[in-house]
Motif scaffolding. Sequence first.
Motif, mmCIF file in Angstrom:
data_model
loop_
_atom_site.group_PDB
_atom_site.id
_atom_site.type_symbol
_atom_site.label_atom_id
_atom_site.label_comp_id
_atom_site.label_asym_id
_atom_site.label_seq_id
_atom_site.Cartn_x
_atom_site.Cartn_y
_atom_site.Cartn_z
ATOM 1 N N LYS A 1 -9.327 -9.742 7.365
ATOM 2 C CA LYS A 1 -10.702 -9.250 7.493
ATOM 3 C C LYS A 1 -11.693 -10.201 6.824
ATOM 4 O O LYS A 1 -12.820 -10.379 7.298
ATOM 5 C CB LYS A 1 -10.839 -7.846 6.898
ATOM 6 N N GLY B 1 -2.248 -9.840 5.007
ATOM 7 C CA GLY B 1 -2.444 -8.926 6.130
ATOM 8 C C GLY B 1 -3.881 -8.470 6.251
ATOM 9 O O GLY B 1 -4.803 -9.263 6.471
ATOM 10 N N GLY C 1 10.058 -9.011 -9.480
ATOM 11 C CA GLY C 1 11.382 -9.494 -9.099
ATOM 12 C C GLY C 1 11.925 -8.652 -7.966
ATOM 13 O O GLY C 1 11.171 -7.928 -7.314
ATOM 14 N N ARG C 2 13.232 -8.749 -7.761
ATOM 15 C CA ARG C 2 13.861 -8.070 -6.634
ATOM 16 C C ARG C 2 14.497 -6.753 -7.059
ATOM 17 O O ARG C 2 15.101 -6.685 -8.127
ATOM 18 C CB ARG C 2 14.970 -8.975 -6.090
ATOM 19 N N SER D 1 7.537 -4.791 5.869
ATOM 20 C CA SER D 1 8.005 -5.398 7.124
ATOM 21 C C SER D 1 7.766 -6.901 7.120
ATOM 22 O O SER D 1 7.016 -7.414 6.284
ATOM 23 C CB SER D 1 7.250 -4.776 8.307
ATOM 24 N N PRO E 1 0.806 -1.228 0.000
ATOM 25 C CA PRO E 1 0.000 0.000 0.000
ATOM 26 C C PRO E 1 0.840 1.280 0.000
ATOM 27 O O PRO E 1 0.361 2.320 -0.454
ATOM 28 C CB PRO E 1 -0.834 -0.109 1.277
ATOM 29 N N GLY F 1 0.336 -5.499 -3.977
ATOM 30 C CA GLY F 1 -0.485 -5.227 -2.795
ATOM 31 C C GLY F 1 0.228 -5.527 -1.485
ATOM 32 O O GLY F 1 -0.274 -5.207 -0.411
ATOM 33 N N ILE G 1 8.868 -2.103 -8.750
ATOM 34 C CA ILE G 1 9.427 -3.455 -8.644
ATOM 35 C C ILE G 1 8.833 -4.121 -7.406
ATOM 36 O O ILE G 1 8.893 -3.558 -6.311
ATOM 37 C CB ILE G 1 10.963 -3.402 -8.457
HETATM 38 P P1 FAD Z 1 4.166 -4.140 2.554
HETATM 39 O O1 FAD Z 1 2.692 -4.195 2.456
HETATM 40 O O2 FAD Z 1 4.856 -5.067 3.459
HETATM 41 O O3 FAD Z 1 4.725 -4.249 1.087
HETATM 42 C C1 FAD Z 1 6.077 -4.328 0.804
HETATM 43 C C2 FAD Z 1 6.260 -5.056 -0.518
HETATM 44 O O4 FAD Z 1 7.592 -4.870 -0.960
HETATM 45 C C3 FAD Z 1 6.048 -6.576 -0.418
HETATM 46 O O5 FAD Z 1 5.272 -7.024 -1.496
HETATM 47 C C4 FAD Z 1 7.473 -7.135 -0.520
HETATM 48 O O6 FAD Z 1 7.517 -8.416 -1.101
HETATM 49 C C5 FAD Z 1 8.117 -6.099 -1.430
HETATM 50 N N1 FAD Z 1 9.574 -6.017 -1.322
HETATM 51 C C6 FAD Z 1 10.335 -5.907 -0.205
HETATM 52 N N2 FAD Z 1 11.639 -5.796 -0.520
HETATM 53 C C7 FAD Z 1 11.707 -5.851 -1.869
HETATM 54 C C8 FAD Z 1 12.777 -5.810 -2.791
HETATM 55 N N3 FAD Z 1 14.046 -5.668 -2.398
HETATM 56 N N4 FAD Z 1 12.493 -5.910 -4.105
HETATM 57 C C9 FAD Z 1 11.216 -6.062 -4.530
HETATM 58 N N5 FAD Z 1 10.162 -6.108 -3.704
HETATM 59 C C10 FAD Z 1 10.399 -5.997 -2.386
HETATM 60 N N6 FAD Z 1 -2.834 -2.423 8.578
HETATM 61 C C11 FAD Z 1 -3.977 -1.708 8.580
HETATM 62 O O7 FAD Z 1 -3.926 -0.493 8.387
HETATM 63 N N7 FAD Z 1 -5.190 -2.307 8.761
HETATM 64 C C12 FAD Z 1 -5.308 -3.639 8.975
HETATM 65 O O8 FAD Z 1 -6.414 -4.145 9.134
HETATM 66 C C13 FAD Z 1 -4.123 -4.419 8.994
HETATM 67 N N8 FAD Z 1 -4.190 -5.749 9.184
HETATM 68 C C14 FAD Z 1 -3.035 -6.490 9.164
HETATM 69 C C15 FAD Z 1 -3.138 -7.855 9.402
HETATM 70 C C16 FAD Z 1 -1.994 -8.638 9.406
HETATM 71 C C17 FAD Z 1 -2.114 -10.123 9.650
HETATM 72 C C18 FAD Z 1 -0.729 -8.037 9.151
HETATM 73 C C19 FAD Z 1 0.516 -8.874 9.104
HETATM 74 C C20 FAD Z 1 -0.620 -6.681 8.920
HETATM 75 C C21 FAD Z 1 -1.780 -5.887 8.942
HETATM 76 N N9 FAD Z 1 -1.734 -4.505 8.754
HETATM 77 C C22 FAD Z 1 -2.883 -3.768 8.780
HETATM 78 C C23 FAD Z 1 -0.457 -3.809 8.510
HETATM 79 C C24 FAD Z 1 -0.294 -3.537 7.003
HETATM 80 O O9 FAD Z 1 -0.350 -4.766 6.307
HETATM 81 C C25 FAD Z 1 1.033 -2.849 6.748
HETATM 82 O O10 FAD Z 1 1.127 -1.692 7.547
HETATM 83 C C26 FAD Z 1 1.147 -2.437 5.285
HETATM 84 O O11 FAD Z 1 1.043 -3.549 4.446
HETATM 85 C C27 FAD Z 1 2.486 -1.723 5.042
HETATM 86 O O12 FAD Z 1 2.579 -1.380 3.709
HETATM 87 P P2 FAD Z 1 4.004 -1.220 2.973
HETATM 88 O O13 FAD Z 1 3.708 -0.830 1.584
HETATM 89 O O14 FAD Z 1 4.883 -0.372 3.789
HETATM 90 O O15 FAD Z 1 4.669 -2.670 3.026
#
Ligand code: FAD
Length: 475
Positions: A58, A53, A120-121, A154, A14, A46, A33
């Motif tokens: 939900k 998550g 990919g990474r 995370s 997100p 996502g 990426i």
């Molecule tokens: P992430 O969603 O973790 O996305 C990071 C992405 O980057 C992942 O797809 C990962 O694979 C990718 N990535 C990482 N490193 C690399 C790399 N080097 N190269 C390529 N790709 C990479 N929050 C809420 O607000 N409401 C909720 O109801 C809620 N419920 C949750 C329930 C659970 C069980 C969990 C575990 C979490 C929940 N959260 C909720 C927290 C929420 O999921 C996170 O705060 C949110 O997803 C963070 O978004 P982000 O984009 O920072 O990271």
Amino acid sequence: MTEKYDVVVIGGGPGGYVAAIRAAQLGLSTACIDMNTGKDGKAALGGTCLNVGCIPSKALLDSSKHYHHLQHDYAAHGINVEGASIDINTMIARKDSVVKKLTGGVSQLFKANKVKQLHGRGRLLANRQVEFTPHAGKETVLLQADNVILAAGSVPIAIPNVEYDNKYIIDNVGALDLTEAPERLGVIGAGVIGLELGSVWQRLGSEVILLEALPDFLATADADIAKQAGRLFKQQGLDIRLGSMVKSARVVDTEVQVTVQDKNGESELSFDRLLVAVGRKPYTDGLLTDDCGVKLNERGQIDVNDKSQTSADGVWAVGDCVRGPMLAHKASEEGIAVAELIAGKAAHIHFDTVPWVIYTDPEIAWVGKTEQQLKEEGVAYKVGSFPFAATGRGLAMGDAAGMVKMLADEETDEILGVHIIGPGASELIAECVVTMEFRGASEDLACIVHAHPTLSEAVHEAALHVDRRAIHRGN
Ligand code: FAD
Ligand code: NAD
């Protein structure tokens, strides 16, 4: 050959996917990426939120709530169903289809906005170069960006002497994919994940014991709300053991034996499955090279300033991998703000008004300060509250446990915090967030017409009660 972009985003959760879409909307050439692969073996955007998550949890919370109501609450409405049963595989398949619809939807949005999706990474090199290593064994590609947004998210924290084996000792991913309700489910950590996923399996028949190291339950919530929550969850059958520090866990045959330390000393507990939910940590493995210029802080988070800029020029970071609450909406708002800043616009996030929601039954939601925080800070405040049991709508629904509690500045009447436990808390908190964003007073909410009969009348009455003029309760 090096591909050039205005913006390269690493991470499609997100934080990252929203930043990529907004950057593209603003006319910037953008690539995102993401290395995540869905159950069908294809790219699944996502991040944690959509895949393992917010959304899948939900979906299961809703399914299990229907089942629980069917068994415990519908008879009071005169609805009797004999031989009700739950097919866990169908429930999990429904959850998977919701996830697939949403992750596919993000890919569609990328196409519509001309964001280049790279599966990919990604790794940040010096001078805003990004190395992209595609899945499916293709060759590494070098990308040159004017701006890079790190949104790597995370992963669950592991604790010493408790090793995940992804079968008996599981994290959120495993707990969202169980094929049957374990007879005895142990949960380490009575935090947000422990309570939400513990509730799912308890409603489906598991005996659930939550082992929480801290002596206080839900220490980040307002103490009155946490107290009500603890009482209501206990009534539902969740066994929450505070002051219980897990020392170790090991799989013996087909069960998990856990050693717990509490005020009475050490004891052993046995479970069929053990969910570890003790918090999450930023995921930066393989993300940064030594010379990329990005620094981490002492908590392992990517160090950013209040504009989400890292220590490297033109490199930004958002979401769970930086400071602040680990919440999807916080990550997305940061993503939007960064895209706008890159495009030369003004943007600012008010961390003070980020709402929290815990999707238990009843739901818990809050925004702003707790009463204990105001006391610690020496702020003079007024309190208003209103129970859902005194709302016509709550009683008509047969869902009237909980209350709204509002805290306002003693002198100016500005709302400083609102805390809700009860039906629809996740939606009701929105009007409180809006009021606080506009630095509104309890008087403002008290003057607004709220439809009758609705649950929002509890917010209205709590606002009236701040100045002891609630109509439907004693003042
Ligand atoms: P992430 O969603 O973790 O996305 C990071 C992405 O980057 C992942 O797809 C990962 O694979 C990718 N990535 C990482 N490193 C690399 C790399 N080097 N190269 C390529 N790709 C990479 N929050 C809420 O607000 N409401 C909720 O109801 C809620 N419920 C949750 C329930 C659970 C069980 C969990 C575990 C979490 C929940 N959260 C909720 C927290 C929420 O999921 C996170 O705060 C949110 O997803 C963070 O978004 P982000 O984009 O920072 O990271
Ligand atoms: P959490 O911080 O909410 O809870 C972890 C709990 O584990 C804490 O209460 C902590 O005291 C306890 N703990 C730590 N070590 C322990 C030990 N050795 N023994 C016993 N207890 C121990 O973390 P979480 O539940 O893993 O969730 C991680 C994050 O994911 C949340 O902080 C939140 O940001 C996000 N999340 C949000 C939602 C939501 O918004 N509804 C839902 C799920 C997750």
